[in-house]
Design a protein around this motif. Sequence first.
Motif, short mmCIF file in Angstrom:
data_model
loop_
_atom_site.label_atom_id
_atom_site.label_comp_id
_atom_site.label_asym_id
_atom_site.label_seq_id
_atom_site.Cartn_x
_atom_site.Cartn_y
_atom_site.Cartn_z
N LEU A 1 4.67 8.12 8.82
CA LEU A 1 4.23 7.68 7.49
C LEU A 1 2.75 7.33 7.52
N SER A 2 2.13 7.45 6.36
CA SER A 2 0.72 7.09 6.26
C SER A 2 0.40 6.78 4.81
N ALA A 3 -0.50 5.87 4.60
CA ALA A 3 -0.98 5.58 3.24
C ALA A 3 -2.40 5.04 3.33
N VAL A 4 -3.19 5.34 2.32
CA VAL A 4 -4.58 4.91 2.26
C VAL A 4 -4.87 4.43 0.84
N LYS A 5 -5.66 3.36 0.75
CA LYS A 5 -6.08 2.89 -0.58
C LYS A 5 -6.81 4.02 -1.29
N PHE A 6 -6.52 4.19 -2.55
CA PHE A 6 -7.12 5.29 -3.31
C PHE A 6 -8.64 5.22 -3.27
N LYS A 7 -9.21 4.03 -3.43
CA LYS A 7 -10.67 3.89 -3.47
C LYS A 7 -11.32 4.15 -2.11
N SER A 8 -10.52 4.20 -1.05
CA SER A 8 -11.06 4.41 0.30
C SER A 8 -10.81 5.82 0.82
N ARG A 9 -10.35 6.71 -0.02
CA ARG A 9 -10.02 8.07 0.43
C ARG A 9 -11.22 8.82 1.02
N VAL B 1 -9.61 -6.59 4.91
CA VAL B 1 -8.76 -5.86 3.96
C VAL B 1 -8.23 -4.59 4.63
N ILE B 2 -6.93 -4.37 4.49
CA ILE B 2 -6.33 -3.15 5.03
C ILE B 2 -6.63 -2.00 4.08
N LEU B 3 -7.29 -0.97 4.61
CA LEU B 3 -7.64 0.21 3.82
C LEU B 3 -6.60 1.32 3.96
N GLY B 4 -5.89 1.31 5.07
CA GLY B 4 -4.89 2.36 5.29
C GLY B 4 -4.11 2.07 6.55
N PHE B 5 -3.02 2.80 6.71
CA PHE B 5 -2.20 2.66 7.91
C PHE B 5 -1.50 3.98 8.20
N SER B 6 -1.06 4.09 9.44
CA SER B 6 -0.19 5.18 9.85
C SER B 6 0.90 4.60 10.73
N LEU B 7 2.09 5.14 10.59
CA LEU B 7 3.23 4.74 11.41
C LEU B 7 3.57 5.90 12.33
N PHE B 8 3.63 5.60 13.62
CA PHE B 8 3.99 6.59 14.63
C PHE B 8 5.25 6.13 15.33
N LEU B 9 6.14 7.07 15.60
CA LEU B 9 7.34 6.79 16.39
C LEU B 9 7.09 7.39 17.77
N ASN B 10 7.23 6.57 18.80
CA ASN B 10 6.89 6.98 20.16
C ASN B 10 8.14 7.24 20.99
N TYR B 11 8.11 8.31 21.71
CA TYR B 11 9.18 8.69 22.62
C TYR B 11 8.57 8.93 23.99
N SER B 12 9.38 9.21 24.99
CA SER B 12 8.85 9.32 26.35
C SER B 12 7.87 10.48 26.53
N LYS B 13 8.10 11.62 25.85
CA LYS B 13 7.24 12.78 26.08
C LYS B 13 6.48 13.24 24.84
N HIS B 14 6.69 12.58 23.71
CA HIS B 14 5.95 12.95 22.50
C HIS B 14 5.95 11.78 21.52
N LEU C 1 0.84 -1.20 0.00
CA LEU C 1 0.00 0.00 0.00
C LEU C 1 0.87 1.26 0.00
N TYR C 2 1.93 1.23 0.79
CA TYR C 2 2.89 2.34 0.86
C TYR C 2 3.53 2.59 -0.51
N ILE C 3 3.96 1.53 -1.18
CA ILE C 3 4.59 1.66 -2.50
C ILE C 3 3.59 2.23 -3.50
N GLN C 4 2.36 1.73 -3.50
CA GLN C 4 1.33 2.25 -4.41
C GLN C 4 1.12 3.74 -4.19
N ASN C 5 1.07 4.15 -2.92
CA ASN C 5 0.86 5.55 -2.58
C ASN C 5 2.01 6.42 -3.06
#
Length: 182
Positions: A83-91, A65-78, A28-32
Amino acid sequence: LRHILKRKYSFTIKKINNLVELAQIYKLYIQNLKSKKNLVFPFSFFKEIYHSDKAEFLLAKENGVILGFSLFLNYSKHSHYYLSAVKFKSRNKNIAHYLLWKKLQDNYSNGIKKMQLGGTSKESPLSVFKRGWGAKAMPIYLITEVKKANQKIKKSKARSLYGKLPLFILPFVSKILWKKVL
């Protein structure tokens, strides 16, 4: 964005469970990124981040079916919306909005009150999305000559050709181009 977030949605939001889901979101990321004619990270990057205790992938799934995803990096205070990607048909389902809202709620419940939404140019649709969340714009310094060079690259014939490559070849071509750029 309250009017969007008040709507009921038909998909479920959950954390990634396994490498099969990781492979699906990578596709999905590559398609996006292909649609934007941008270089992609290799799958090995996704695997390494997946095994990190700092990373959190949130998925939107409907009927398995996975329609989209987001990647979050977590730290102690924030946390950092990376990254994020969504299937075009599900926008039209506003998946990115719901994923970010879920993460903001989780952060707040865990005492994390700061979230970095990442960088983008002022004119981009992504900047409009971020402003909708009340993001505070911070300057990123860019040398004028570099900005002019980037504008030429975005309109180049090579970039148009890159956007026409088959999905399976994009990670290999990106790897070569990353080495030349960096």
